[in-house]
Design a protein around this motif. Structure first.
Motif, PDB file in Angstrom:
ATOM      1  N   ASN A 197       0.877  -1.161   0.000  1.00 20.55           N
ATOM      2  CA  ASN A 197       0.000   0.000   0.000  1.00 20.55           C
ATOM      3  C   ASN A 197       0.920   1.218   0.000  1.00 20.55           C
TER       4      ASN A 197
ATOM      5  N   GLY B 292       0.135  -4.434   2.072  1.00 16.21           N
ATOM      6  CA  GLY B 292      -1.292  -4.623   1.802  1.00 16.21           C
ATOM      7  C   GLY B 292      -1.753  -5.931   2.411  1.00 16.21           C
ATOM      8  N   SER B 293      -2.014  -5.910   3.704  1.00 19.06           N
ATOM      9  CA  SER B 293      -2.384  -7.145   4.407  1.00 19.06           C
ATOM     10  C   SER B 293      -3.882  -7.423   4.314  1.00 19.06           C
ATOM     11  N   ASN B 294      -4.225  -8.687   4.447  1.00 21.18           N
ATOM     12  CA  ASN B 294      -5.619  -9.162   4.425  1.00 21.18           C
ATOM     13  C   ASN B 294      -6.334  -8.849   3.117  1.00 21.18           C
ATOM     14  N   MET B 295      -5.619  -8.939   2.014  1.00 16.38           N
ATOM     15  CA  MET B 295      -6.234  -8.751   0.701  1.00 16.38           C
ATOM     16  C   MET B 295      -6.474 -10.119   0.068  1.00 16.38           C
TER      17      MET B 295
ATOM     18  N   THR C 285      -5.204 -15.123   0.918  1.00 16.44           N
ATOM     19  CA  THR C 285      -5.263 -13.794   1.512  1.00 16.44           C
ATOM     20  C   THR C 285      -3.857 -13.404   1.911  1.00 16.44           C
ATOM     21  N   THR C 286      -3.487 -12.168   1.638  1.00 14.11           N
ATOM     22  CA  THR C 286      -2.143 -11.730   2.002  1.00 14.11           C
ATOM     23  C   THR C 286      -1.993 -11.682   3.521  1.00 14.11           C
TER      24      THR C 286
ATOM     25  N   THR D  94      -9.187  -5.467  -4.639  1.00 12.90           N
ATOM     26  CA  THR D  94      -8.757  -4.184  -4.081  1.00 12.90           C
ATOM     27  C   THR D  94      -9.897  -3.394  -3.435  1.00 12.90           C
TER      28      THR D  94
ATOM     29  N   GLN E 161     -12.498  -4.520  -1.760  1.00 13.69           N
ATOM     30  CA  GLN E 161     -12.703  -5.075  -0.415  1.00 13.69           C
ATOM     31  C   GLN E 161     -11.600  -4.624   0.529  1.00 13.69           C
ATOM     32  N   TYR E 162     -10.370  -4.615   0.028  1.00 18.22           N
ATOM     33  CA  TYR E 162      -9.232  -4.193   0.843  1.00 18.22           C
ATOM     34  C   TYR E 162      -9.412  -2.752   1.306  1.00 18.22           C
ATOM     35  N   TRP E 163      -9.693  -1.835   0.357  1.00 16.39           N
ATOM     36  CA  TRP E 163      -9.838  -0.423   0.720  1.00 16.39           C
ATOM     37  C   TRP E 163     -11.046  -0.213   1.622  1.00 16.39           C
TER      38      TRP E 163
ATOM     39  N   SER F 212     -12.162  -2.224   3.818  1.00 19.57           N
ATOM     40  CA  SER F 212     -11.789  -2.656   5.173  1.00 19.57           C
ATOM     41  C   SER F 212     -11.004  -1.574   5.914  1.00 19.57           C
TER      42      SER F 212
END
Length: 139
Positions: free
Chosen positions: A35, A42-45, A66-67, A93, A95-97, A99
């Protein structure tokens, strides 16, 4: 510190079964999500790895993952399953953002690449912000 005390500490920090797993054959394909907007991994992606069927051009799902806290997703594909062909990594991406309480311009990122020599190691980093991304073949 005595050798027995060091062994005891080592077993509490990293159990033998974890050492064995880490010593196994590493994936010939790796990724690392960064990130760049926040300067953190970029964790939990969520991500998915596909291979294209050359006769039908359809994408066959190989694995999902998942990362981790470092932005990596170890064990994407076993060396024995890694063959020449066209692959795609799909990163979730939006979902990541979400979160992180943010919105983004790109709801997902797909990186399509060709493997000509499956004997080599391939690293596919994803550098990400809410409004841009870039990638390259790393080492």
């Amino acid at each position: 510190m005595s050798a027995s005390r060091l062994r005891q500490l080592k077993s509490q920090i990293l159990p033998d079964n974890k050492l064995t797993a880490m010593a196994g054959s590493p994936s010939p394909l790796t990724t690392h999500v960064l990130n760049t907007a926040m300067g953190v991994p970029g964790s939990n992606m969520a991500l998915s790895l596909y291979q294209q069927d050359p006769s039908t051009n359809t994408w066959n799902l190989i694995t999902t993952g998942t990362t981790n806290d470092d932005g990596r997703c170890p064990g994407l594909i076993a060396k024995e399953s890694f063959t020449s062909g066209v692959y795609k990594m799909h990163f979730e991406t939006a979902q990541y953002w979400a979160s992180l309480g943010e919105t983004c311009f790109y709801p997902y990122v797909e990186i399509v690449f060709t493997i000509n020599d499956p004997g080599q190691k391939y690293h596919i980093p994803l550098l990400l912000s809410r409004f841009s991304y870039s990638t390259y073949r790393g080492s």
